[in-house]
Structures are given as structure tokens and as C-alpha cells.
Design a protein around this motif. Structure first.
Motif, short mmCIF file in Angstrom:
data_model
loop_
_atom_site.label_atom_id
_atom_site.label_comp_id
_atom_site.label_asym_id
_atom_site.label_seq_id
_atom_site.Cartn_x
_atom_site.Cartn_y
_atom_site.Cartn_z
N PRO A 195 2.28 -2.86 -4.99
CA PRO A 195 2.16 -1.29 -4.70
C PRO A 195 2.73 -1.11 -3.14
N ASP A 196 2.92 -2.17 -2.53
CA ASP A 196 3.43 -1.97 -1.03
C ASP A 196 5.03 -1.69 -0.98
N MET A 197 5.55 -2.29 -2.06
CA MET A 197 7.11 -2.20 -2.22
C MET A 197 7.56 -1.04 -2.99
N TYR A 198 6.60 -0.61 -4.06
CA TYR A 198 6.96 0.69 -5.05
C TYR A 198 5.70 1.40 -4.93
N PRO A 199 5.73 2.14 -3.84
CA PRO A 199 4.19 3.11 -3.52
C PRO A 199 4.28 4.21 -4.62
N CYS A 200 3.10 4.52 -4.53
CA CYS A 200 2.94 5.95 -5.31
C CYS A 200 3.13 7.24 -4.47
N SER A 201 3.87 7.95 -5.43
CA SER A 201 4.22 9.42 -5.02
C SER A 201 3.27 10.41 -5.46
#
Length: 809
Positions: A195-201
């Protein structure tokens, strides 16, 4: 860079000016967009306020480390900033309000209340390991309260209206700030992604619609009111996922565009050289959400600085709702995407050489386009058509594009001349409003005269004569006629030019030489009767019928005597003229009736006899002489009978024509007993004549006179039939007489009865009637006394005693 035929939906430009200076020394970490300005946070802990062109308007040194999030309220007057060192600041951009807080962990997120400017909405939330809500309470103190914790770091918060959406390691939650209840939990799909590399938009499309993008999954959620009957212990609102689909790449940002979606994607690809996975250019896609999939509308790969070194978390997508502006933020670059306007659309059409469509688009949107002018597009279109060799289409478009601009018209004509295509533009040159210089039209005419006589003639017919210098064109035609004197096209065109120049005499000569059908129209239109006095023979030779009609219709302009004089050497034409004159009026040409006898005898024998019958001015002796000379029996017979010499006429019929029927007909017409006697005497020794007489004589002469004179033993053809016919004719006469007698008697009787009825009718006598003798009322004033009245059928009335007066007539 997309070379396909499909037009892109967005256009891109790099945010420059102050941004370029900032990113040369620093790197962008986050950005927030307001309709009035931009707020950019950097890795070195600075916050810059920028105008929409990227110029720096204000600078804040917030922290020595990375700025994680900047939040603005809707008014743009308050800003919240959080940084990697755990510092949170909320302050007024135009006021002294300020709040500082330090945490013992990095604060990834801050979000101020959308209506923070209002005193009762002084709230903001921060996100680290906990989601904290700060509210300003009594004595302006800020009171924190925990909204959520225990599911990892909170990495994204979006506040819209009364709803707060946030994302942590487990999924996305939505909190209703009115009831302070959580109303949903949307778990993330791919838990394998860090989740830190591919955060939620997260992105609120409106107050009730949340768009979630995480990994390669997109969900569009709608917040709805729960029905009262379903509530029980449940929140009064719930969330429904209305659209859900996956994308090809990892999502770095989301933004709404009407009913479509703008997605910023992080792309990885395999390098062809090293065969190692590397970062590719990010993509900005516009998609149309469908219930379980999506339709791609457009897709653009963006060349941002340093894209080879960026991760998915390094990209952000922010947007300005009012103007449909999309900002793609990366550490070394900020790119602005805009919806393409009509100017951009026209640019693309021109680039693709779709000039027709570009011209149409410019005409439709002429009030809104700023960059383009219809005329410039039109001129480019004309040049394009000329380059393609479509000269006729290019010339036709000149009419619409050039309009009334004479300078441009003349420029285009010279351009067509340079490429040898004056003929192509000739059909479309303006002839009225505007009118070009005469030289232009003369140049085109000269081009045709050199190579195309028919085209030259057509232009002379179609163009008004005042467009060019007539004298110059006439001279040019005369010069060409010297080389080809019998060229009918040139001669006819020269005649038309003379007509424009009002030199009708010369035009008439050419028309007559060419026997042109318009010659009579020309004479009538321009009243050229004085010019044709010596050209009557030519006119008659061309079309005698039309010529005669015209001469007779305009007898006041060209007299009969003048016409006869001109036709003196052409008697056949004299005859045509005099014959039509006689048909119109038996008396007008009476002085020429003697002459007409010879003309009829020579050129029109069938009409001689009708002429002799109708003419009252014809000298009979002269006519008889001519007819006898030419042995015209019928005409001679008529003249003899008209002159009273019926016996000679009958003799001619019997001897020359030997036509018993005609002789009998003639005798009937004359109704002369002596003629019948002569006819019988002549026929008595000719059996066929006797048969004819027997068949026809019965109603005019007593047949006994003929029968007694027939010699005994003479063989007469069809004698029995002739006698039977005589008897039948006799019986018929008797029957007719009896029938007439019966009709006469019946009519007499009927009239007698009618007269009797009339005589018996009563006559009205009243007090208004008077005695014609004494003039007193016919009725006595006392009706009881006896009185006698005499009433005649003529309505005259008398007292009886008044009639006895001796002097009454």
C-alpha cells in the motif's frame, strides 16, 4: 505523438515559469488545485502558491523534510499542510489564524473541512497511524478525537460535504460526519500490492459519488439513504458500488470528466535491449465506465521528465472542476491536460489536411474560436486543392471563401494564371457585387480566345458587357477573324459584342450573314427597322415567314411600297409578301392586285382562284387574258361567268373539261333556263352526258324536255336506273308537297284556334280605365245603375253612347 486518425480528447502543456525554477533544485511531492491558484509541496519541505501559469505568488517554509499533503477549503482561504516529520499546520492565507501540531510519527494526510471558513465548521482531520478529527471548541482550543485506528497507516483522506472517505491498509471507509457513523468498508482487491508503493486514489465526483482506484481496480460508489423500515441499528446511509472494472496498468490518480473518467496510470514494460522490467511513460486515459467493464475513449502516453526513475506513488492527478483542467504531478515535472476546444479541433483537422471539415467547424463556431479565422482556413483549403490538382473544386470554393473581397479574388486569379488554370476559375468569377477590375475579365477572355472559341463565346453570352473593355475585346476578335474569316463561332460572338456596344447595324449584318435565329429578336428589341430597309431581301432569304410577319406587323416603320420596291428583282418573294398582306387585309395592297394575278399564276396557282373570288380590285379583263394565255380553265370559267358570259363559260366546261357534273353544277349556280337549254343541246348526242343530265336535272328542269329529244335507238348507259331515279325524285317531290300541304293546313288550323282563344279572353276593366272619347272613368260611380261599355282588344274603351257621336273616328 499519436499518429492515428482518431482525434485526441485532451491537449497537454508543461507547467513552466516558477515551477521550472522550483523543480530544477527541488522535487514535487504533492499538489492541490483551487480554481484561483495552485499549491505545490516539495521534498525539501516548501509550499509554493502558484497562479495557473506556474508563476510563484507566495512561498512557505513549512518543514525541512518532505511535504506529504496540502489541503484547501472550498473558499481557498485556509490551508492545511502535513510533512514527513510529523508536523501539521493549518492556517489562514489571508488571516492570522494558525494551528500547529507535532506528532511522533509521519503524518501522511491532512484534510480541512470544505467549509472551514465558517466559524462552526472549524474542523480538520489528520492521518498517520490514527485518523484524528480536530475541532475548535471553547476558548478557541482544538480538541482531537479518534475516528479510526488499528488497520495500519492512513494514506489518503478526501472530505466532501458531510462525508469523509479514507484509505488504510485494509480498504476504504466512509464516515458520515452528521451521525458520526461509519457507513461502509470497501476492501481492497489485490492485497499483494504494497500500500505504500501502490497507494489508493480517492476522488469525490459529487457530494454522494466516490471514485476509488487501487492497484488496477476501479470502483465507483454511490452513497444512498437507507429506507426507514430497514434502519434498525444500521446507519441511515449505505453505499452501493454502481461501476466496477479493472485496468491494464496501475492507477496513480483519478478524476471525473462529465460522465466519463480520467485515469492516470503507472506503466511498466520490458526493455527490448536489456530484457529487464523498467518504468515506462505514464498514461492518461479517458474511459467510459460500464457496469462491469469500461470503454476506452482515448489513451495518451505522457513524456514527463525523469519518468524512468518514478514509481507509482510518485505520480498524482489533481483537477480543477470548473475548467476541466487536469494536473499530472511527478517529482520533476508538472503537466497540465486540458479538454481540447474548437480551436484545437480545427488545428488537428488542418494537421490532417481535412480542410473541408475544418472550414465547416470554424463556420459553426465562428463566435467562440479565437485562434483561427475562417478566411485563413479557406485560403489554406484553396491552396491545398490547387496542390492536389483539383482546380475546378478550388475555383468553386473561391465563391464561398473569398466572398466580396476583391483583392483576394484578384490575387487568386493571378495565382490560377500562373499555373495555367484561368479556365477553371472563369466560371466562378463574380459578376455583380463585387465586380473585379476589367483587366481580370479581359485576361480570362484572352486565355479562351487563344485556345477555346466555344468557351470564349459562352463567357461573352454569360458575362454582362460592362465587366470588360468592349473595344479591346472586339479588336482581339477581329484580329482572330483575319486568320479564320468564316469561323461562325467568332462571327456570332463578334455580333454579340457589337450588340453590347450598341453597334446594332454591324451586329445585324453578321446575324443576317450567319442566318442566325436571333436576328428578328435583335431587330424588335432594339427597333432596328431603319437598319433593315436595304436588307429586306436578306431577311426574306433567311426566313420568309418570320420576315413577312415582322414587316407586316411594323408597316408604319417600313411601308408596303418600300418592301415591294426592295423585292422588285425577287418576284417569288414579292408574291410571299403580297399573299400574306392580302390574307390580312383585302384592300391594303389593292394597287398591286393586278401584279398579283401574274405572281399567283407563276408561283401559286392553287391560290389564284381564291384570290380572284375574294379580290374586288382585280381587273377582270387582265385576269382573263392571263388565264387564257396560260390555259387555266377553271379560272377562265370563273372570270367569264363573273363578266356575265355564262354561255361561253359553260361551253368551256363542256368542251375543255368535259365534266358534265361541273357543267350541271355551273348551270345550277346560274339558274338560267337558256343555260339549261344549251347544256341539253350540247349533251343530246353524247350518251354519258345524257346519263349525267338524267341523274341531276330532275329538280331544276322538267326531264320530259330531255327525254323527248333523245333520238330513238340511241344507246344510253344506265338509262333504266336514271329513269327510276327520275321517277323516285318525282315521287319524292310529290310526297314533299303533300307533307308541306299537311303541315300548312295543320299550322293554319292551330293559329285559327289560338286566335279564337285570344278573342274569347276577358278584358279587365277597373276604375282606372277611361273612355277614349269623353276621357271620363269608364265605370260609373254608382255600380248599381246599368251601363253599357264597348271594349276593343287593343284595350281602348268607350261608353256605348259616346260611340254614337257622329264625329267619333
Amino acid at each position: 505523438e499519436d499518429e492515428s486518425e482518431e482525434e485526441p480528447k485532451l491537449k497537454y502543456e508543461r507547467l513552466s515559469n516558477g515551477v521550472t525554477e522550483i523543480l530544477q533544485k527541488d522535487a514535487a511531492s504533492c499538489m492541490t488545485v483551487h480554481e484561483k491558484f495552485l499549491a505545490l509541496g516539495t521534498h525539501y519541505g516548501k509550499v509554493y502558491l502558484l497562479d495557473v501559469q506556474g508563476n510563484i505568488t507566495q512561498k512557505f517554509d513549512v518543514s525541512p523534510v518532505k511535504i506529504n499533503q496540502i489541503s484547501l477549503d472550498e473558499s481557498g482561504e485556509h490551508m492545511g499542510v502535513c510533512s514527513e516529520d510529523g508536523k501539521v499546520q493549518v492556517f489562514g492565507l489571508y488571516s492570522a489564524e494558525e494551528f500547529h501540531e507535532m506528532f511522533d510519527c509521519p503524518i501522511k494526510i491532512v484534510a480541512v473541512h470544505p467549509h472551514f471558513v465558517r466559524s462552526h465548521f472549524k474542523q480538520f482531520v489528520t492521518g498517520g497511524k490514527k485518523l484524528l478529527l480536530y475541532e475548535r471548541g471553547w476558548m478557541n482550543r482544538w480538541k482531537p478525537s479518534v475516528l479510526h485506528e488499528g488497520e495500519g497507516n492512513i494514506r489518503n483522506v478526501k472530505w466532501r460535504g458531510h462525508l469523509i472517505a479514507w484509505a488504510n491498509n485494509m480498504g476504504v471507509k466512509i464516515l458520515d460526519m452528521i451521525s458520526k457513523q461509519r457507513i461502509t468498508n470497501v476492501p481492497r482487491d489485490d492485497i499483494s500490492l504494497r500500500p505504500d508503493m501502490y497507494p489508493c486514489s480517492l476522488c469525490w465526483k459529487d457530494n454522494l459519488t466516490l471514485i476509488i482506484g487501487w492497484g488496477n481496480s476501479v470502483k465507483i460508489c454511490s452513497v444512498k439513504e437507507r429506507h426507514a423500515s430497514e434502519m434498525r441499528d444500521l446507519p441511515n446511509r449505505y453505499v452501493e458500488i454502481v461501476f466496477q472494472f479493472d485496468t491494464e496498468f496501475y492507477i496513480s490518480g483519478l478524476a471525473p470528466l462529465c460522465d466519463q473518467l480520467v485515469i492516470l496510470s503507472y506503466v511498466k514494460e520490458i526493455s527490448e535491449k536489456t530484457e529487464v522490467e523498467c518504468c515506462a511513460r505514464p498514461r492518461l486515459d479517458i474511459v467510459q465506465p460500464l457496469p462491469e467493464s469500461c470503454e476506452e475513449i482515448s489513451s495518451d502516453a505522457l513524456t514527463v521528465r525523469g519518468f524512468q526513475e518514478n514509481e507509482c506513488r510518485d505520480y498524482h492527478l489533481e483537477y480543477s472542476e470548473g475548467e476541466s483542467l487536469f494536473y499530472i504531478i511527478s517529482p520533476r515535472d508538472v503537466v497540465v491536460a486540458k479538454e481540447r476546444d474548437q480551436d484545437d479541433h480545427i488545428d488537428w483537422l488542418l494537421e490532417k489536411k481535412k480542410y473541408e471539415e475544418a472550414l465547416m467547424a470554424a463556420e459553426i463556431s465562428q463566435k467562440t474560436i479565437k485562434k483561427h479565422k475562417i478566411l485563413d482556413i479557406g485560403l489554406a483549403y484553396i491552396n491545398h486543392l490547387v496542390e492536389k490538382g483539383e482546380y475546378d473544386l478550388a475555383a468553386r470554393k473561391c465563391q464561398k471563401i473569398l466572398g466580396k473581397n476583391t483583392e483576394l479574388w484578384e490575387f487568386e486569379v493571378y495565382k490560377f494564371k500562373e499555373i495555367g488554370q484561368l479556365k477553371a476559375i472563369s466560371r466562378y468569377l463574380p459578376r455583380r457585387d463585387p465586380v473585379l477590375k476589367p483587366l481580370i475579365y479581359e485576361m480570362v477572355l484572352h486565355e479562351f480566345l487563344e485556345s477555346d472559341y466555344e468557351g470564349f463565346a459562352t463567357l461573352i453570352k454569360e458575362w454582362p458587357g460592362d465587366l470588360y473593355n468592349n473595344t479591346i475585346v472586339v479588336q482581339a476578335v477581329v484580329d482572330h477573324l483575319k486568320k479564320d474569316p468564316q469561323n461562325r463561332t467568332l462571327l456570332q460572338t463578334l455580333a454579340e459584342l457589337y450588340t453590347y456596344d450598341q453597334r446594332y447595324g454591324r451586329a445585324l449584318e453578321i446575324y443576317l450573314t450567319l442566318r442566325h435565329k436571333d436576328v428578328f429578336q435583335l431587330i424588335h428589341k432594339h427597333n432596328l427597322f431603319s437598319s433593315i430597309r436595304d436588307k429586306i431581301v436578306l431577311l426574306m432569304d433567311f426566313d420568309s415567314e418570320k420576315a413577312v410577319d415582322m414587316l407586316l406587323d411594323n408597316e408604319d416603320k417600313i411601308s408596303i411600297d418600300r418592301v415591294i420596291e426592295e423585292l422588285e428583282n425577287r418576284p417569288e418573294l414579292q408574291h410571299v409578301y403580297l399573299h400574306k398582306l392580302f390574307k390580312r387585309d383585302h384592300h391594303k395592297g389593292q394597287r398591286y392586285h393586278e401584279k398579283q394575278i401574274s405572281l399567283y399564276a407563276e408561283y401559286d396557282r392553287p391560290n389564284l382562284l381564291p384570290f380572284l373570288r375574294d379580290s374586288t380590285h382585280c381587273p377582270l379583263e387582265k385576269a382573263l387574258e392571263i388565264c387564257q394565255q396560260r390555259n387555266f380553265v377553271e379560272e377562265t370559267v370563273y372570270l367569264l361567268s363573273r363578266m356575265g358570259n355564262s354561255r361561253s363559260a359553260l361551253k368551256m366546261i363542256m368542251e375543255e373539261l368535259q365534266d358534265v357534273d361541273k357543267a350541271i353544277e355551273f348551270a345550277k349556280e346560274q339558274d338560267d333556263g337558256e343555260l339549261w337549254e344549251d347544256l341539253i343541246l350540247y349533251s343530246i348526242d353524247k350518251p354519258p352526258f345524257i346519263t349525267g343530265l338524267l341523274n341531276n336535272i330532275g329538280t331544276h328542269v322538267d326531264p320530259i324536255l330531255l327525254i323527248h329529244r333523245i333520238k330513238e335507238g340511241m344507246e344510253i348507259p344506265n338509262l333504266r336506273d336514271s329513269l327510276v331515279k327520275i321517277l323516285q325524285d318525282y315521287n319524292l317531290q310529290i310526297l314533299l308537297r303533300e307533307g308541306c300541304k299537311k303541315i300548312l293546313v295543320a299550322d293554319s288550323l292551330s293559329l285559327l284556334k289560338k286566335m279564337h282563344r285570344t278573342q274569347m279572353k276577358g278584358v279587365l276593366v277597373d276604375e282606372e280605365n277611361i273612355c277614349e272619347s269623353c276621357l271620363s272613368p269608364i265605370l260609373p260611380s254608382d255600380a248599381s245603375k246599368s251601363f253599357n261599355v264597348v271594349v276593343f282588344h287593343c284595350r281602348h274603351m268607350f261608353h256605348k253612347e259616346c260611340l254614337l257621336v257622329s264625329n267619333t273616328v
